[in-house]
Design a protein around this motif. Structure first.
Motif, PDB file in Angstrom:
ATOM      1  N   VAL A 132      -4.816   5.415   1.699  1.00 16.38           N
ATOM      2  CA  VAL A 132      -4.434   4.057   1.315  1.00 16.38           C
ATOM      3  C   VAL A 132      -3.763   3.389   2.509  1.00 16.38           C
ATOM      4  CG1 VAL A 132      -3.056   2.675  -0.274  1.00 16.38           C
ATOM      5  CG2 VAL A 132      -4.214   4.754  -1.091  1.00 16.38           C
ATOM      6  N   ASN A 182       0.809  -1.222   0.000  1.00 14.11           N
ATOM      7  CA  ASN A 182       0.000   0.000   0.000  1.00 14.11           C
ATOM      8  C   ASN A 182       0.842   1.272   0.000  1.00 14.11           C
ATOM      9  OD1 ASN A 182      -2.726  -1.036  -0.025  1.00 14.11           O
ATOM     10  ND2 ASN A 182      -2.373  -1.753   2.061  1.00 14.11           N
ATOM     11  N   PRO A 225     -10.181   9.892   2.369  1.00 10.82           N
ATOM     12  CA  PRO A 225      -9.833   8.485   2.132  1.00 10.82           C
ATOM     13  C   PRO A 225      -8.326   8.340   1.892  1.00 10.82           C
ATOM     14  CG  PRO A 225     -11.612   9.219   0.671  1.00 10.82           C
ATOM     15  CD  PRO A 225     -10.964  10.438   1.246  1.00 10.82           C
ATOM     16  N   LEU A 232      -9.706  -1.324  -5.333  1.00  8.83           N
ATOM     17  CA  LEU A 232      -9.555  -0.771  -3.992  1.00  8.83           C
ATOM     18  C   LEU A 232     -10.572  -1.399  -3.047  1.00  8.83           C
ATOM     19  CD1 LEU A 232     -11.919   1.542  -3.150  1.00  8.83           C
ATOM     20  CD2 LEU A 232     -10.746   2.822  -4.921  1.00  8.83           C
ATOM     21  N   THR A 254      -2.791   9.218  -0.208  1.00  7.58           N
ATOM     22  CA  THR A 254      -4.244   9.320  -0.162  1.00  7.58           C
ATOM     23  C   THR A 254      -4.811   8.596  -1.371  1.00  7.58           C
ATOM     24  OG1 THR A 254      -4.339  11.370  -1.436  1.00  7.58           O
ATOM     25  CG2 THR A 254      -4.093  11.570   0.961  1.00  7.58           C
ATOM     26  N   VAL A 255      -6.095   8.276  -1.322  1.00  5.13           N
ATOM     27  CA  VAL A 255      -6.740   7.629  -2.468  1.00  5.13           C
ATOM     28  C   VAL A 255      -6.713   8.556  -3.683  1.00  5.13           C
ATOM     29  CG1 VAL A 255      -8.925   6.722  -3.361  1.00  5.13           C
ATOM     30  CG2 VAL A 255      -8.173   6.134  -1.038  1.00  5.13           C
ATOM     31  N   LEU A 279     -15.510   7.989  -1.818  1.00  3.73           N
ATOM     32  CA  LEU A 279     -14.766   7.213  -2.813  1.00  3.73           C
ATOM     33  C   LEU A 279     -15.443   7.285  -4.182  1.00  3.73           C
ATOM     34  CD1 LEU A 279     -13.875   3.990  -0.779  1.00  3.73           C
ATOM     35  CD2 LEU A 279     -12.265   5.722  -1.587  1.00  3.73           C
ATOM     36  N   THR A 294      -8.235   0.860   1.507  1.00  8.37           N
ATOM     37  CA  THR A 294      -8.546   2.243   1.866  1.00  8.37           C
ATOM     38  C   THR A 294      -9.182   2.322   3.254  1.00  8.37           C
ATOM     39  OG1 THR A 294     -10.808   2.331   0.957  1.00  8.37           O
ATOM     40  CG2 THR A 294      -8.988   2.716  -0.568  1.00  8.37           C
TER      41      THR A 294
END
Length: 291
Positions: free
Chosen positions: A105, A74, A103, A167, A151-152, A178, A95
């Motif tokens: 990771v 990740n 959000p 994810l 971060t996502v 998301l 996540t």
């Protein structure tokens, strides 16, 4: 009559028309321009639009957490390494949601296992997250430096449309956020959203996203996966499940059935022989070399 020369650049192509040649050439040039425009609906660096699941090979390989036996799980550097090696066609990551709704990771609910800090991930905000540093495992091959977990949004911006992403929504409270991130980047056909809960999978489907449902070997003993085929795009099954349970999943009518978490060629070959059509692995580089 004089000759007028007009030129214009569209999608990297230059079109030149001379009026003295006649209307037919003008018509052909306009047709070429229209076709070039139609082929480039997305950013040009994506080669004419985001890569979607339709481009996946018959049996795709997934770098689970980036390939956790080969890279720091990740992490941005791990995901980038898996992407550059080209041994996986899908990048998987987990996540979580911070206190302020951001959000990020990360796999665990706490920081303890993979960072130099401790405490709950959900207790931090975005500013505090910038101070977190991953602690690469000593037994990983190669040399890895400590880095901030992404971060996502950062992962979607780096890889979105260039490779299919997977994810896992560890915290369903963040589903709407998301979904907004995925939609804003035009990636609804490029990102699988994973969960272990059929009810959450139904919510993911209702948000217009690609739905992935993972199940453990124990859960698969009593599962009836055909009941999920109206809202699950990908069934993610435990490679340690019984043969009969894997076959039931394959025959469920769900369009994709991929096996996790595969780490040996023998596990891979068994999953494929039983009808699974995708391999989720911590070691994509090693498995890809032993097909």
């Amino acid at each position: 009559m004089g000759v007028y020369t007009g030129s214009g650049a569209v999608g990297g192509c230059v079109v030149v028309c001379a009026s003295s040649v006649g209307a037919m050439i003008t018509s052909v040039a306009l047709t070429v321009v229209a076709s070039v425009v139609s082929l480039t609906p997305g950013p040009l660096e994506w080669g004419g639009g985001p890569l979607t699941v339709a481009a996946l090979p018959r049996v795709p390989y997934v770098a689970h957490r980036g390939g956790a036996r080969e890279v720091p799980e990740n992490s941005m550097s791990g995901l980038m390494a898996a992407y550059r090696r080209g041994t996986a066609q899908v990048l998987d990551f987990d996540t979580r949601v911070l206190r302020d709704g951001t959000p990020v990771v990360f796999h665990d609910a706490t920081l303890n296992r993979t960072t130099f800090l401790g405490g709950e991930v959900s207790g931090l905000d975005a500013a505090e997250w910038r101070g977190v540093r991953l602690r690469p495992r000593d037994r990983l091959p190669g040399s890895w430096r400590s880095e901030r977990p992404p971060t996502v949004a950062e992962v979607l911006d780096r890889f979105g449309g260039r490779i299919v992403l997977m994810l896992e929504a560890k915290d369903p409270r963040g589903l709407e956020r998301l979904a907004a991130l995925i939609r804003a980047r035009g990636l609804t056909r490029s990102v699988f959203v994973n969960t272990n809960d059929p009810a959450v999978a139904r919510r993911v489907h209702g948000l217009g996203l690609l739905t992935q449902l993972w199940r453990s070997a124990r859960q698969m003993r009593t599962d009836r996966p055909a009941a999920w085929r109206s809202y699950v795009d990908l069934l993610d099954v435990d490679v340690k499940a019984r043969d009969a349970d894997l076959r039931r999943a394959v025959r469920s009518g769900i369009p994709r059935v991929w096996a996790h978490t595969v780490v040996t060629p023998r596990q891979r070959d068994r999953a494929l022989a039983l009808g699974c059509d995708g391999i989720i692995t911590d070691a994509p580089g090693r498995l890809a070399r032993h097909r």
